[in-house]
Motif scaffolding. Structure first.
Motif, short mmCIF file in Angstrom:
data_model
loop_
_atom_site.label_atom_id
_atom_site.label_comp_id
_atom_site.label_asym_id
_atom_site.label_seq_id
_atom_site.Cartn_x
_atom_site.Cartn_y
_atom_site.Cartn_z
N ASN A 369 29.28 0.87 -103.08
CA ASN A 369 29.81 0.40 -104.37
C ASN A 369 29.06 -0.84 -104.84
OD1 ASN A 369 31.79 2.39 -104.74
ND2 ASN A 369 33.18 1.34 -103.36
N LYS A 372 25.54 -0.06 -106.35
CA LYS A 372 25.55 0.44 -107.73
C LYS A 372 25.88 -0.69 -108.70
CE LYS A 372 28.84 2.60 -110.04
NZ LYS A 372 29.90 3.54 -110.40
N ARG A 376 23.44 -1.95 -111.63
CA ARG A 376 23.81 -1.84 -113.04
C ARG A 376 23.86 -3.22 -113.72
NH1 ARG A 376 26.60 3.13 -114.80
NH2 ARG A 376 24.95 4.66 -114.49
N LYS A 407 20.89 3.95 -116.43
CA LYS A 407 19.99 4.22 -115.30
C LYS A 407 20.81 4.79 -114.14
CE LYS A 407 16.76 0.26 -115.84
NZ LYS A 407 16.80 0.05 -117.25
N LEU A 408 20.26 5.78 -113.46
CA LEU A 408 20.92 6.31 -112.26
C LEU A 408 20.10 5.92 -111.03
CD1 LEU A 408 21.95 9.81 -113.65
CD2 LEU A 408 23.50 7.93 -113.07
N ASN A 421 29.84 6.54 -101.28
CA ASN A 421 31.01 5.64 -101.26
C ASN A 421 32.27 6.43 -100.88
OD1 ASN A 421 30.76 7.00 -103.70
ND2 ASN A 421 31.44 5.31 -104.99
N TYR A 446 47.33 11.84 -95.01
CA TYR A 446 46.48 10.98 -95.85
C TYR A 446 45.03 11.45 -95.89
CZ TYR A 446 44.65 6.69 -97.91
OH TYR A 446 44.03 5.80 -98.74
N MET A 450 43.17 12.68 -99.14
CA MET A 450 41.99 11.94 -99.64
C MET A 450 40.78 12.86 -99.75
SD MET A 450 42.46 8.83 -100.55
CE MET A 450 40.95 7.92 -100.42
N LEU A 453 41.34 14.86 -102.84
CA LEU A 453 41.20 13.97 -104.01
C LEU A 453 39.74 13.65 -104.29
CD1 LEU A 453 42.86 11.75 -105.92
CD2 LEU A 453 41.90 10.18 -104.27
N ASP A 461 33.67 14.30 -111.66
CA ASP A 461 32.75 13.26 -112.13
C ASP A 461 31.38 13.86 -112.46
OD1 ASP A 461 32.00 10.55 -112.65
OD2 ASP A 461 30.83 10.63 -110.81
N ARG A 464 31.45 15.65 -115.68
CA ARG A 464 31.44 14.70 -116.80
C ARG A 464 30.04 14.10 -116.99
NH1 ARG A 464 31.40 9.64 -118.10
NH2 ARG A 464 30.87 9.12 -115.95
N TRP A 473 20.69 14.29 -115.98
CA TRP A 473 21.55 14.44 -114.79
C TRP A 473 20.95 15.48 -113.85
CZ3 TRP A 473 24.99 11.71 -112.37
CH2 TRP A 473 25.77 12.30 -111.37
N TYR A 476 18.39 13.95 -111.82
CA TYR A 476 19.00 13.13 -110.76
C TYR A 476 19.46 14.01 -109.59
CZ TYR A 476 22.57 10.28 -108.44
OH TYR A 476 23.33 9.62 -107.51
P1 NDP Z 1 32.01 5.75 -108.56
O1 NDP Z 1 32.16 4.30 -108.34
O2 NDP Z 1 31.08 6.48 -107.66
O3 NDP Z 1 31.62 5.94 -110.07
C1 NDP Z 1 31.10 7.13 -110.58
C2 NDP Z 1 30.34 6.76 -111.83
O4 NDP Z 1 29.20 5.96 -111.48
C3 NDP Z 1 29.80 7.95 -112.55
O5 NDP Z 1 30.75 8.49 -113.42
C4 NDP Z 1 28.64 7.33 -113.29
O6 NDP Z 1 29.17 6.61 -114.40
C5 NDP Z 1 28.10 6.30 -112.32
N1 NDP Z 1 27.07 6.80 -111.44
C6 NDP Z 1 27.04 7.96 -110.77
N2 NDP Z 1 25.92 8.06 -110.03
C7 NDP Z 1 25.24 6.90 -110.23
C8 NDP Z 1 24.00 6.40 -109.76
N3 NDP Z 1 23.24 7.09 -108.94
N4 NDP Z 1 23.60 5.18 -110.18
C9 NDP Z 1 24.36 4.46 -111.02
N5 NDP Z 1 25.55 4.89 -111.52
C10 NDP Z 1 25.98 6.10 -111.12
O7 NDP Z 1 33.37 6.56 -108.44
P2 NDP Z 1 34.92 6.15 -108.52
O8 NDP Z 1 35.18 5.32 -109.68
O9 NDP Z 1 35.67 7.44 -108.38
O10 NDP Z 1 35.16 5.38 -107.16
C11 NDP Z 1 35.02 4.01 -106.92
C12 NDP Z 1 35.49 3.74 -105.50
O11 NDP Z 1 36.91 3.83 -105.45
C13 NDP Z 1 34.93 4.72 -104.49
O12 NDP Z 1 34.42 4.03 -103.38
C14 NDP Z 1 36.11 5.57 -104.09
O13 NDP Z 1 36.00 5.92 -102.72
C15 NDP Z 1 37.29 4.64 -104.36
N6 NDP Z 1 38.48 5.39 -104.74
C16 NDP Z 1 39.58 5.29 -103.96
C17 NDP Z 1 40.73 5.99 -104.27
C18 NDP Z 1 41.93 5.87 -103.44
O14 NDP Z 1 42.94 6.43 -103.83
N7 NDP Z 1 41.90 5.19 -102.31
C19 NDP Z 1 40.82 6.84 -105.46
C20 NDP Z 1 39.59 6.87 -106.20
C21 NDP Z 1 38.50 6.16 -105.86
P3 NDP Z 1 28.33 6.24 -115.74
O15 NDP Z 1 28.98 7.04 -116.80
O16 NDP Z 1 28.54 4.77 -115.88
O17 NDP Z 1 26.90 6.62 -115.49
#
Ligand code: NDP
Length: 489
Positions: A369, A372, A376, A407-408, A421, A446, A450, A453, A461, A464, A473, A476
């Motif tokens: 996390n 990224k 960004r 940027k990815l 992550n 759990y 998870m 989920l 994602d 999207r 994409w 990528y």
């Molecule tokens: P991410 O933080 O992975 O965000 C995904 C977004 O990041 C994508 O939609 C895209 O958005 C951008 N992205 C994807 N690939 C890349 C890349 N290679 N480089 C740069 N940006 C990229 O996902 P979440 O928001 O789901 O999760 C965040 C954290 O929260 C995770 O670690 C997850 O495990 C945790 N989590 C925990 C939960 C729980 O209940 N305990 C529930 C959900 C999440 P953009 O449109 O900006 O490009």
């Protein structure tokens, strides 16, 4: 004057027309590149609902509250055995009404506790601007920008979650050690009556958000109507519903009553173990420590949370509203609840293995996390694993037809898998479950949940991102081939 539901229907038709005209305007304004603009401007949650999604939504609306009830009731009545109630039903020793009747019901004591709890969290969120960022080096708090919404807006948020967590926990410890206003086992002792209160709030806030979207949306351009009332109710219509300038539903409900409560609930379980058995087991300490790190990490990085899917892409409906009030506090804390009924003292090797799994999982989760976020924030002018990061340049359109660049990242953990992550998060989740030993299946709910989920979230994602970035994409996914585990998935 038309009846209420006729008015709602008229508003829905009008809203759909407004969205349609926005889409047409987008098409017109992009001068010839219409169809691509319309396609790209539709990123975010679905516009149309297929039968599969609708069946899932209706099933969840009907069954999710009973799943929560079943697990908590199984602990309360059957010492955490999830097969025993089913067996008794099958053998005719119990009936659904008899199981229901045995479970503690709503009490006014629980209602008062819950009302004080939620009001206190609202007070902390709204009335105490963040000061912690002024003296904690490296912590980002105070007023922060969110990500750009599909309509092109950038909302401001008051980030004070860490401060709320610290104040709440300081009061909890002050009470337990000096003030003695209430017993630290108060949460455990009222657990099922509190669940009814949490359900009332969960349904109330989801219904309010649903009606608000029709009657007085915070930002109409960011609303999404699918034409299916169940889907709209569950997945939400408004993107960022607010009351006034600062009360943001998503930030408050996810972070505050839900996640602040998580560590308090675990502390209450720990206090109950001490009260019942005169000692606290190493498994209970492990669950408290590992989940405590996860919760503290969430608040330390609350500004980063503004850029995650919950805030950036999900609309606010029952999924987030009820989920944050009921599902999260009740099912994310099952390990501690189990350990009250089954105090497990782990061998040193087992405890060490759980600790290592939890810490390595946390390290992967946090570093991925962080990479990224750093990438960004600095627009790629940073170092990841000692090198300048590699990336893929992308472009996308917002609903107003304007073009933006992004940027990815393709190096660091983001070069290993597209959602490493989530892999780290799953390792941590497995560690919480493994802390409970291997004699019951209930604490393992759990990790099963998870996995479902995060795999579903990953697919959602990617769908999207694919409609947002189109061929970029694809470039990528060609560069980083796997989603969670290299070579496997
Ligand atoms: P991410 O933080 O992975 O965000 C995904 C977004 O990041 C994508 O939609 C895209 O958005 C951008 N992205 C994807 N690939 C890349 C890349 N290679 N480089 C740069 N940006 C990229 O996902 P979440 O928001 O789901 O999760 C965040 C954290 O929260 C995770 O670690 C997850 O495990 C945790 N989590 C925990 C939960 C729980 O209940 N305990 C529930 C959900 C999440 P953009 O449109 O900006 O490009």
């Amino acid at each position: 004057r038309a009846p209420f539901f006729v008015r709602i229907y008229n508003i829905q038709v009008k809203a759909a027309e407004t969205m349609e005209s926005t889409r047409r305007r987008t098409q017109h304004s992009t001068n010839g590149k219409g169809s691509e603009a319309v396609k790209s401007a539709q990123w975010g949650r679905a516009w149309e609902v297929d039968w599969f999604s609708l069946t899932g939504v209706v099933s969840l609306l009907c069954f999710a509250p009973f799943i929560v009830f079943y697990f908590v009731m199984a602990c309360d009545q059957y010492e955490c055995s999830i097969s025993q109630p089913l067996l008794e039903l099958y053998q005719g020793k119990a009936t659904l009404p008899s199981i229901w009747a045995r479970a503690p019901s709503f009490t006014w004591t629980a209602a008062k506790i819950y009302a004080v709890w939620v009001s206190f969290q609202v007070f902390l969120y709204i009335c105490i601007p963040d000061v912690v960022h002024k003296f904690l080096p490296g912590y980002v708090g105070g007023v922060q920008d969110g990500a750009r919404t599909p309509a092109g807006l950038i909302n401001k948020y008051e980030i004070n979650g860490l401060q709320c967590w610290i104040i709440t926990h300081a009061l909890w410890f002050a009470n337990a050690n000096y003030l003695h206003w209430f017993s630290p086992t108060i949460i455990f002792n009222n657990w099922i009556p509190l669940m009814w209160c949490a359900n009332i709030l969960g349904y109330a806030v989801s219904t309010f958000a649903f009606l608000k979207a029709y009657l007085f949306p915070t930002n109409a351009e960011d609303c999404k109507f699918t034409g299916n009332i169940f889907y709209n109710y569950m997945m939400g219509i408004e993107f960022n519903p607010r009351i006034g300038k600062w009360f943001d539903f998503k930030l408050f409900f996810n972070g505050r009553p839900g996640i602040v409560a998580w560590t308090l609930i675990n502390l209450s379980y720990m206090a109950k173990q001490q009260e019942l058995y005169g000692q606290v087991t190493n498994s209970m300490i492990l669950v408290n420590v590992l989940q405590g790190i996860y919760v503290l990490d969430f608040f330390w990085n609350e500004a980063w949370y503004l850029k995650t899917i919950d805030i950036c892409h999900d609309h606010f409906g029952w999924y987030l509203g009820w989920g944050d009030c009921v599902w999260l506090p009740y099912l994310y804390t099952l390990q501690g609840l189990y350990l009250v009924y089954h105090p497990v003292q782990l061998s040193d090797t087992h405890a060490l293995a759980v600790l290592l799994l939890g810490l390595i999982g946390y390290y992967i989760f946090r570093s991925t996390n962080h990479q990224k976020d750093l990438f960004r924030r600095t627009e790629g002018s940073c170092s990841i694993w000692g090198r300048r990061p590699t990336h893929i340049e992308c472009s996308y359109l917002s609903a107003d037809g304007r073009s933006h660049r992004s940027k990815l990242l393709t190096s660091g953990f983001w070069g290993v898998a597209r959602h490493f992550n989530y892999t780290g998060d799953l390792m941590g989740s497995l560690a919480y479950c493994a802390a409970c030993g291997f004699s019951h299946i209930l604490p393992y709910f759990y990790i099963v949940y998870m996995t479902i989920l995060l795999v579903h979230r990953c697919i959602r994602d990617e769908h999207r991102c694919s409609s947002k970035y189109g061929k970029d994409w694809k470039r990528y996914t060609d560069a980083v081939r796997y989603r969670l585990i290299p070579g496997v998935f």
